[in-house]
Design a protein around this motif. Structure first.
Motif, PDB file in Angstrom:
ATOM      1  N   SER A 104       0.798  -1.439   0.435  1.00  0.00           N
ATOM      2  CA  SER A 104       0.084  -0.009   0.112  1.00  0.00           C
ATOM      3  C   SER A 104       0.843   1.443   0.014  1.00  0.00           C
ATOM      4  O   SER A 104       0.563   2.381  -0.827  1.00  0.00           O
ATOM      5  CB  SER A 104      -1.087  -0.144   1.306  1.00  0.00           C
ATOM      6  N   ARG A 105       2.336   1.743   0.592  1.00  0.00           N
ATOM      7  CA  ARG A 105       2.666   2.280   0.641  1.00  0.00           C
ATOM      8  C   ARG A 105       3.668   2.780  -0.855  1.00  0.00           C
ATOM      9  O   ARG A 105       3.895   3.828  -1.114  1.00  0.00           O
ATOM     10  CB  ARG A 105       3.990   2.139   1.305  1.00  0.00           C
ATOM     11  N   ARG A 106       3.734   1.790  -1.659  1.00  0.00           N
ATOM     12  CA  ARG A 106       3.699   2.229  -3.309  1.00  0.00           C
ATOM     13  C   ARG A 106       5.412   2.963  -2.887  1.00  0.00           C
ATOM     14  O   ARG A 106       5.593   3.303  -3.688  1.00  0.00           O
ATOM     15  CB  ARG A 106       2.547   3.109  -4.316  1.00  0.00           C
ATOM     16  N   ALA A 107       5.980   2.051  -2.297  1.00  0.00           N
ATOM     17  CA  ALA A 107       7.494   2.539  -2.070  1.00  0.00           C
ATOM     18  C   ALA A 107       8.074   2.348  -2.988  1.00  0.00           C
ATOM     19  O   ALA A 107       8.323   1.073  -3.674  1.00  0.00           O
ATOM     20  CB  ALA A 107       8.389   2.326  -0.617  1.00  0.00           C
ATOM     21  N   ILE A 108       9.393   3.256  -3.754  1.00  0.00           N
ATOM     22  CA  ILE A 108      10.494   2.759  -4.233  1.00  0.00           C
ATOM     23  C   ILE A 108      11.505   1.939  -3.931  1.00  0.00           C
ATOM     24  O   ILE A 108      11.942   0.680  -4.015  1.00  0.00           O
ATOM     25  CB  ILE A 108      11.221   3.965  -4.967  1.00  0.00           C
ATOM     26  N   VAL A 109      11.994   1.890  -2.753  1.00  0.00           N
ATOM     27  CA  VAL A 109      12.860   1.576  -2.022  1.00  0.00           C
ATOM     28  C   VAL A 109      11.791   0.381  -0.661  1.00  0.00           C
ATOM     29  O   VAL A 109      10.811   0.520   0.036  1.00  0.00           O
ATOM     30  CB  VAL A 109      13.517   2.399  -0.796  1.00  0.00           C
ATOM     31  N   PRO A 110      11.196  -0.946  -1.227  1.00  0.00           N
ATOM     32  CA  PRO A 110      10.404  -1.451  -0.461  1.00  0.00           C
ATOM     33  C   PRO A 110      10.489  -1.753   1.046  1.00  0.00           C
ATOM     34  O   PRO A 110      11.630  -2.480   1.160  1.00  0.00           O
ATOM     35  CB  PRO A 110       9.877  -3.001  -1.050  1.00  0.00           C
ATOM     36  N   SER A 111      10.051  -2.281   1.774  1.00  0.00           N
ATOM     37  CA  SER A 111       9.697  -2.729   2.786  1.00  0.00           C
ATOM     38  C   SER A 111       9.490  -4.265   2.645  1.00  0.00           C
ATOM     39  O   SER A 111       9.985  -4.520   1.176  1.00  0.00           O
ATOM     40  CB  SER A 111       8.536  -2.519   4.045  1.00  0.00           C
ATOM     41  N   ARG A 112       9.684  -4.552   4.168  1.00  0.00           N
ATOM     42  CA  ARG A 112       9.737  -5.686   3.566  1.00  0.00           C
ATOM     43  C   ARG A 112       9.040  -6.643   3.343  1.00  0.00           C
ATOM     44  O   ARG A 112       9.276  -7.562   2.075  1.00  0.00           O
ATOM     45  CB  ARG A 112      10.271  -6.849   5.060  1.00  0.00           C
ATOM     46  N   THR A 113       7.666  -6.558   4.097  1.00  0.00           N
ATOM     47  CA  THR A 113       6.451  -7.105   3.042  1.00  0.00           C
ATOM     48  C   THR A 113       6.154  -6.904   1.600  1.00  0.00           C
ATOM     49  O   THR A 113       5.856  -7.805   0.800  1.00  0.00           O
ATOM     50  CB  THR A 113       5.415  -6.430   3.743  1.00  0.00           C
ATOM     51  N   GLN A 114       6.350  -5.628   0.867  1.00  0.00           N
ATOM     52  CA  GLN A 114       6.434  -4.670  -0.050  1.00  0.00           C
ATOM     53  C   GLN A 114       7.179  -5.914  -0.948  1.00  0.00           C
ATOM     54  O   GLN A 114       6.773  -6.312  -2.431  1.00  0.00           O
ATOM     55  CB  GLN A 114       6.879  -3.924  -0.377  1.00  0.00           C
TER      56      GLN A 114
END
Lengths: 187, 252
Positions: B60-70
């Protein structure tokens, strides 16, 4: 089968329960077709929900994130390439400036050297000329002094000779004394 | 659980390794109707929740640098995407969401089934047969829609000598129709066997003399089952891709 052992071991009351239990599971609950409808119904719902969640929300989002990341990486690489090029240009300019400065310094040094050399030459020449003039003058003076000394020697010799002649009781002959002094002082 | 209770009552060595697979209504009663909410329903629902948690909430955060779950979600996406692209070809990518659905459901159902006292939905033929038949019909329909009668070329081995071709055609047809059977039994059978074996070892744990060995064996089997859970999901998915490739490019 284990179920049967259990049934005989536990007595008749439980055996009926076990019997019905093993009858409707037929050993393998997977083959109890009465439950298939229920499982298939819920499975279809499950799959439909997962399919819509994935195809409408999750997969487009992940695809977008991956594309964006790829874009960012490409951009950053291009930027890095650009910065590297700029750094290279700056280095070249720096090197050129350094070379220019060095060349200029070289010319300035050469000019200064030439100027100093010219000045030195003028000064040396002037000094040489002065020295030469002074030497000539001194020589002339020495010449004069030597001439006057010789003259004085002749006068003193003549006077001394006349005195010696007089003291010896003679009469000094000026011409003879002159000739004799001239004769002796010549060499 | 019923198994342990009965074992204790009996006092002897009693195994009910298959009881863990019984479908039971969740809220009382004994009848399992079409729409009854059962333990199978619960664990399918949990699989849906797990998929949503990983693939929707995790990203859901659509991070460029992803979290672990992402990054796990992206890893799953990349894994299946690459599989579809490599095995079935670029034109199969329109089936990617469908194949992703199968993979995510199977992998989560398998892993949720490893939680003690849980119910393994994918150990039931009712589930795997439906999954396999979905693939079978999809592949068959896609094959005929995209290639028309040329799809039958799949059964007619043009590279074989003419005399052999009818024989090969019969074999090919049989193998084609056996596909959903093997496809479904492979998945359910692997999971069922593993879980049943763990249960049998658990039954042995009641005897004090062998219980240490039994506990070690359960642990080892559990490790193997973790591997099997992933590998069977992978195998099911890659076979789907292979079948899809046959449908899109029926030539041998």
């Amino acid at each position: 089968m284990a179920t049967d052992t259990h049934a005989t071991g536990d007595g008749l009351a439980d055996a009926t329960g076990v019997a019905t239990h093993s009858a409707d599971s037929a050993g393998m609950p997977q083959l109890n077709f009465e439950h298939w409808g229920n499982q298939i119904f819920w499975l279809v719902i499950t799959l439909v929900v997962i399919y819509f969640v994935l195809s409408r929300v999750a997969l487009p989002r992940i695809a977008a994130v991956l594309a964006e990341r790829q874009g960012t990486i490409t951009n950053d690489l291009a930027k890095a390439e650009d910065l590297k090029r700029q750094a290279g240009d700056a280095e070249a300019a720096y090197d050129k400036a350094l070379a220019d400065a060095r060349a200029e310094a070289q010319t300035i040094i050469a000019e200064a050297k030439a100027e100093i050399a010219a000045d030195l030459k003028v000064a040396t020449d002037k000094a040489d000329a002065e020295i030469a003039a002074k030497a000539a003058e001194s020589e002339k003076e020495i010449e004069a002094i030597r001439a006057s000394a010789l003259e004085n020697v002749a006068i003193v010799a003549r006077d001394t000779a006349a005195e010696i002649v007089t003291a010896l009781g003679g009469k000094p002959d000026a011409d003879a004394i002159d000739a004799a002094v001239a004769e002796r002082t010549k060499g | 659980m019923a198994t342990e209770a009965q074992g204790a009552e009996g006092g002897g060595l009693v195994f009910h390794p298959m009881d863990q697979f019984i479908v039971k209504p969740l809220f009382g009663g004994t009848d399992v109707g079409m729409f009854t909410i059962t333990n199978a329903t619960l664990w399918m629902f949990l699989a849906v929740l797990a998929v949503i948690a990983l693939m929707v909430l995790g990203t859901s955060r659509r991070a460029i640098v992803p979290s672990r779950t992402q990054s796990i979600g992206e890893l799953a996406y990349g894994f299946v995407y690459k599989m579809v692209e490599d095995v079935a070809g670029k034109d199969a990518l329109s089936f990617f969401p469908y194949i992703m659905t199968l993979f995510m459901f199977i992998v989560f159902a398998n892993f949720l089934g490893l939680i003690p006292m849980s119910f393994t939905t994918t150990s039931h033929f009712a589930v795997t047969v439906v999954l396999a038949l979905l693939v079978f019909f999809t592949v068959t329909i896609v094959g005929f829609v995209k290639n028309g009668s040329k799809f039958l070329g799949l059964f007619w081995v043009a590279s074989a000598p003419l005399a052999l071709r009818p024989v090969l055609a019969i074999i090919e047809v049989i193998s084609y129709f056996v596909r959903p059977v093997s496809h479904s039994i492979r998945l359910a059978g692997n999971l069922m066997a593993g879980h049943a074996v763990i249960k049998v070892f658990a039954g042995f744990a009641a005897i004090a003399v062998v219980s240490p060995i039994s506990v070690v064996a359960i642990t080892a089997m559990y490790g193997l089952e973790i591997l099997v859970s992933f590998i069977q999901a992978y195998v099911f998915t890659i076979l789907t891709c292979v079948y899809l490739k046959d449908a899109l490019h029926p030539s041998h």
